[in-house]
Scaffold this active site. Structure first.
Site, PDB file in Angstrom:
ATOM      1  N   LYS A  80       4.825  -1.836  -0.503  1.00  0.00           N
ATOM      2  CA  LYS A  80       3.824  -2.097  -1.151  1.00  0.00           C
ATOM      3  C   LYS A  80       3.305  -1.694  -2.455  1.00  0.00           C
ATOM      4  O   LYS A  80       4.062  -1.057  -2.786  1.00  0.00           O
ATOM      5  CB  LYS A  80       2.818  -0.656  -0.233  1.00  0.00           C
ATOM      6  N   SER A 112      -3.621   3.170   6.804  1.00  0.00           N
ATOM      7  CA  SER A 112      -3.201   2.241   5.977  1.00  0.00           C
ATOM      8  C   SER A 112      -2.557   1.739   6.782  1.00  0.00           C
ATOM      9  O   SER A 112      -1.854   0.401   5.595  1.00  0.00           O
ATOM     10  CB  SER A 112      -3.457   2.478   4.611  1.00  0.00           C
ATOM     11  N   SER A 139      -5.152  -0.577   4.298  1.00  0.00           N
ATOM     12  CA  SER A 139      -4.878  -1.099   2.888  1.00  0.00           C
ATOM     13  C   SER A 139      -3.263  -1.542   2.616  1.00  0.00           C
ATOM     14  O   SER A 139      -3.352  -2.748   1.534  1.00  0.00           O
ATOM     15  CB  SER A 139      -5.014  -0.071   1.496  1.00  0.00           C
TER      16      SER A 139
HETATM   17  N1  GLN Z   1      -9.268   2.800   5.014  1.00  0.00           N
HETATM   18  C1  GLN Z   1      -8.883   4.222   4.375  1.00  0.00           C
HETATM   19  C2  GLN Z   1      -9.751   4.306   3.020  1.00  0.00           C
HETATM   20  O1  GLN Z   1     -10.035   3.502   2.730  1.00  0.00           O
HETATM   21  C3  GLN Z   1      -7.794   4.071   4.038  1.00  0.00           C
HETATM   22  C4  GLN Z   1      -6.811   4.648   3.589  1.00  0.00           C
HETATM   23  C5  GLN Z   1      -5.746   4.093   3.339  1.00  0.00           C
HETATM   24  O2  GLN Z   1      -4.776   4.468   4.542  1.00  0.00           O
HETATM   25  N2  GLN Z   1      -4.483   4.473   2.025  1.00  0.00           N
HETATM   26  O3  GLN Z   1      -9.953   5.826   2.831  1.00  0.00           O
END
Ligand code: GLN
Length: 496
Positions: free
Chosen positions: A79, A182, A158
């Site tokens: 990532k 994510s 994400s």
């Molecule tokens: N959807 C969550 C957020 O936007 C999770 C983000 C993540 O785990 N990086 O905070």
């Protein structure tokens, strides 16, 4: 070749030994795969030179030195919020578009030390804030399941790029980050395994922070066996990250004759929430019955603070974001505008051009919660509730009638279409999409998402297993049992 992309690491290594395939060959096939599927937008940067060089090094170890490493010749994606030395690391943001780190994140350094070959850096929501991989300066990532140019589903987020890199066959495994779900969310929507390890088990050094108290590097792969192989290479204390667990990491092992009859699995009633699709509920029931048939001890349990968890997560997330993002001031790193009236104006213009709306609104909300007059009312209260959420897990695992693991859905539905997803604000989407995943981050416990079956739309439906801190071995043994029982039809990687 068709079959090769669904090989496990063990099978790939066997093919190398038998010379049916060689590391340089395989890396080349993976790069080709990534190029053929470029419309999915899994990668923000294909690292072809690195991949080829890494393949050559592995090949030498296989056939000349005859001394191989555990991930030799295994294609990986990282990532793009993990630092990779001399390779751009953008966080999918204008702010870091030209940032080239001088050092490697520990996770990447350990994967390289184990012989893995880097295919590319994977797409994400800007600074990992999101649940769709729709908010990236490189454009959205598309889910390979049921993909067609005019009508496609989101990859989840994400770490959507990492999930698609694996599910489309360009990488055997990929690294994501997991702050509120994510890694598990895109794994669930793209039909791959997604592991969020115990907080502190895997070093965050070189992972550009979102929420320091919840961030963990996550692993995506097409089998539990491969997840274990990767985890065993990256886990363990790191002198560069003082929050890693100091205890020596005991390698996780999967047992062929693992016996489910000794495992107590709880079904938390609060995870049956509004908006959950009946297909998800059916899949949950289906696996509960399967496990019961295999003599696992299934019971209903309660985690009473689950429904407030998402609001608490959101407040704490935004507070930590506000403080983390302060480092991007237009002076030290990242984007600097040409503004030269005053330092304050330089800060303001760099930050306003460098960040998207989602990042800016989280900074804004976080700073509001942290104002002296609001601090007690929001931040302190949220911290107290976080403790209660943590205690819910503690009680359910250690209390009288305690269970060893919990089984819940990962997401509330199968992958939504891009149009329906972006019609709602990021904040509302996260409140819905992260319902089942963020409690594990609040408590720091491990969790894994396992694809179960396809919905009537032909899209993956997945479930999540959670366990107490450092229960990875049990968690992954049970996950593998489920994987064997459901026999999920992984994507035929050549149909995209
Ligand atoms: N959807 C969550 C957020 O936007 C999770 C983000 C993540 O785990 N990086 O905070």
């Amino acid at each position: 070749m068709n079959k090769l992309t669904s090989y496990t690491i063990k099978e790939i290594h066997k093919a190398y030994h038998e010379k049916i395939l060689t590391p340089t060959n395989f890396v080349d096939l993976c790069l080709q795969k990534a190029k053929q599927t470029s419309e999915l937008n899994a990668f923000v940067n294909l690292t072809s030179d690195e991949a080829e060089n890494h393949g050559i090094e592995s090949e030498k170890r296989f056939y000349i030195d005859k001394k191989t490493k555990p991930l030799d010749g295994i294609s990986i994606g990282i990532k793009d919020n993990f630092c990779t030395s001399n390779i751009p690391t953008t966080c999918a943001s204008e702010m870091l578009k030209n940032f080239v780190p001088t050092y490697d994140a520990t996770v990447y350094a350990r994967l390289r030390a184990a012989g893995a070959c880097l295919i590319g850096k994977c797409n994400l929501d800007e600074f990992a804030m999101g649940a769709g991989t729709v908010d990236s300066i490189f454009g959205p990532t598309r889910n390979p399941w049921g993909y067609n140019r005019d009508n496609w589903k989101i990859a989840g987020g994400s770490s959507g790029g990492s999930a698609v890199a694996v599910s489309s066959g360009a990488c055997v495994a990929a690294i994501g980050s997991d702050t509120g779900g994510s890694t598990r969310n895109p794994a669930a929507l793209c039909g791959v395994i997604g592991l969020k390890p115990t907080y502190g088990l895997v070093s965050r050094y070189g992972l550009i922070p979102l929420v320091n108290s919840m961030d963990v590097p996550g692993i995506l792969s097409r089998s539990v066996e491969d997840t274990v192989k990767v985890l065993n290479c990256v886990a363990g204390p790191d002198i560069f990250d003082s929050t890693t667990i100091k205890k020596e990491f005991k390698l996780v092992s999967l047992k062929e004759d693992f016996d489910l009859s000794k495992v107590r699995i709880g079904i938390p009633s609060e995870y049956h929430c509004e908006g959950m699709s009946h297909e998800v509920v059916d899949a949950w029931k289906f696996v509960t019955d399967l496990l019961e048939n295999k003599k696992a001890m299934m019971s209903q349990v309660s985690l009473p603070h689950t429904s407030v968890s998402i609001a608490v997560y959101s407040i704490l997330n935004q507070c930590e974001v506000a403080s983390n993002m302060a480092r991007y001031d237009g002076l030290e790193y990242g984007l600097r505008t040409k503004e030269d009236h005053s330092t304050e104006e330089l800060y303001a213009s760099s930050r306003s051009l460098g960040f998207n709306n989602v990042v800016r609104s989280r900074i804004f909300a976080g700073n509001y919660f942290l104002l002296t007059r609001n601090y007690e009312k929001y931040f302190v209260k949220a911290m107290k509730l976080r403790r209660l959420i943590y205690n819910d897990f503690k009680d359910v695992f250690n209390g009288e009638n305690g269970v060893d693991l919990l089984l819940t859905p990962t997401t509330l539905s199968d992958a939504p279409s891009y149009e329906s997803f972006v019609s709602k604000h990021n904040r509302d989407q996260c409140a819905f999409q992260d319902y089942c995943t963020q409690p594990a981050n609040m408590a720091g416990i491990p969790a894994v998402s396992i694809p179960i079956r396809l919905s009537k739309n032909g899209l993956p439906l997945s479930l999540q297993l959670m366990g107490p801190s450092l229960s990875e071995e049990l968690l992954l043994n049970v996950a593998r049992k489920i994987e064997q029982l459901v026999n999920f039809p992984y994507l035929d990687c050549f149909k995209v």
